[in-house]
Enzyme design. Structure first.
Site, mmCIF file in Angstrom:
data_model
loop_
_atom_site.group_PDB
_atom_site.id
_atom_site.type_symbol
_atom_site.label_atom_id
_atom_site.label_comp_id
_atom_site.label_asym_id
_atom_site.label_seq_id
_atom_site.Cartn_x
_atom_site.Cartn_y
_atom_site.Cartn_z
ATOM 1 N N LYS A 61 76.258 -16.657 124.690
ATOM 2 C CA LYS A 61 77.152 -15.505 124.775
ATOM 3 C C LYS A 61 78.282 -15.865 125.727
ATOM 4 C CE LYS A 61 77.254 -10.596 126.040
ATOM 5 N NZ LYS A 61 76.436 -9.458 126.510
ATOM 6 N N LYS B 129 77.507 -15.185 120.106
ATOM 7 C CA LYS B 129 78.441 -14.083 120.346
ATOM 8 C C LYS B 129 79.598 -14.566 121.206
ATOM 9 C CE LYS B 129 78.512 -9.362 122.192
ATOM 10 N NZ LYS B 129 77.747 -8.299 122.876
#
Length: 329
Positions: free
Chosen positions: A201, A254
């Site tokens: 992420k 992400k």
């Protein structure tokens, strides 16, 4: 063979022919729809920066989940907006917390049995300061504590699993959280609950609209000391290696669109199920172009999702899930 014997356009003549030889496919069950759960009853509050996305009270979230199930969507990803926040984010593990209530309500509705209920696990929506972990202060300086935060994140994951989450998805990016969550889940009798780790992420500008949706913007500083530097692909592989070693059953990348190379590298290196999150900024950016007539909405939406699948994602978390499912039929 060279032209004119080899003519690749022969396989593009008709839609039927193109469909027959298509290499990458999307299906509704590959899509996961995020839901933002807020207090109250009958609440359906438009998120201004994300057209068509709402903050929903539990009763309205159940209706939204039912629509997803009817469209054949694979699952929903739940984020909670608590009634009150504190320094520790205690609402994250409250047995009567907002996400826990939503999970119980959805589990009680047999019409939703086809949906996988995924609970995001983090503290940022629940802390008064908006960070994903506990704050250690030294005068004007501060740091996000890792190990003490991990203990609370694991506690939250166990609470969400007990409430009915089919999958828990830690998004905090603290080191060691997957192992701690696995231990907490097993201790709570949830040995069969999978962990879908946000393994890579990145600290991204594309999260802006989400922070309005989840009311989770940091009140000071930023998240660059725990979310990843967008320049680092090799480090992303190390993050994923560590999470897999600690017991992650699935991983999530992400953002998606700006990091397709990370998705591809992950697919080539790891065999476990992998998803990608087409984040709020990607969604809002496309919608801004749609509203101005600069892009064809359906084509651009589907092309953006296909690119994520082509890069190697097995499933996609996206705010386009309902619209895409309608197109896919």
């Amino acid at each position: 063979m060279n032209f004119p014997v080899t003519r690749l356009r022969r396989l593009r003549k008709t839609e039927a022919m193109r469909s027959l030889v298509r290499e990458t496919h999307l299906r509704p069950e590959m899509l996961i729809y995020p839901l933002f759960i807020c207090p109250g009853e009958g609440v359906r509050k438009q998120i201004l920066s994300m057209p068509g996305v709402f903050n929903l009270s539990v009763d309205e979230a159940v209706k939204e989940a039912a629509e997803c199930a009817a469209l054949g969507i694979g699952g929903v990803l739940l984020f909670g907006l608590p009634e009150a926040k504190d320094e520790q984010g205690s609402g994250a593990w409250d047995a009567d917390g907002i996400t826990q209530r939503a999970l119980r309500a959805m589990k009680a509705d047999k019409m939703l049995d086809s949906l996988v209920l995924i609970a995001d696990v983090c503290l940022c929506e629940y802390t008064s300061h908006g960070h994903c972990g506990l704050i250690a202060r030294d005068g004007e300086h501060y740091a996000i504590e890792n190990d003490s935060s991990v203990a609370l994140i694991a506690k939250a994951a166990a609470s969400l699993a007990v409430a009915g989450a089919d999958i828990v998805a830690p998004s905090d990016m603290m080191d060691g959280r997957v192992e701690a969550i696995r231990t907490a889940l097993d201790a709570a009798g949830k040995q069969d609950t999978p962990i879908m780790s946000y393994a890579a992420k990145f600290a991204s500008a594309f999260y802006g609209p989400f922070r309005e949706a989840a009311d989770s913007a940091p009140q000071f500083g930023d998240r660059k000391t725990y979310q990843m530097d967008g320049a680092n692909l090799r480090e992303a592989m190390r993050e994923i290696d560590q999470d897999v070693a600690e017991g992650a059953d699935m991983v999530l990348m992400k953002p998606a669109g700006p990091y397709l190379d990370v998705i591809r590298a992950t697919r080539e290196r790891f065999d476990l199920p992998m998803g990608a999150y087409q984040v709020s900024g990607e969604y809002s950016m496309l919608h801004a172009a749609f509203e101005r007539g600069w892009l064809e909405p359906e084509r651009a939406m589907m092309e953006s999702l296909l690119s994520i699948r082509r890069a190697g994602a097995d499933f996609i978390v996206t705010y386009f899930a309902k619209d895409a499912a309608r197109v896919l039929g």
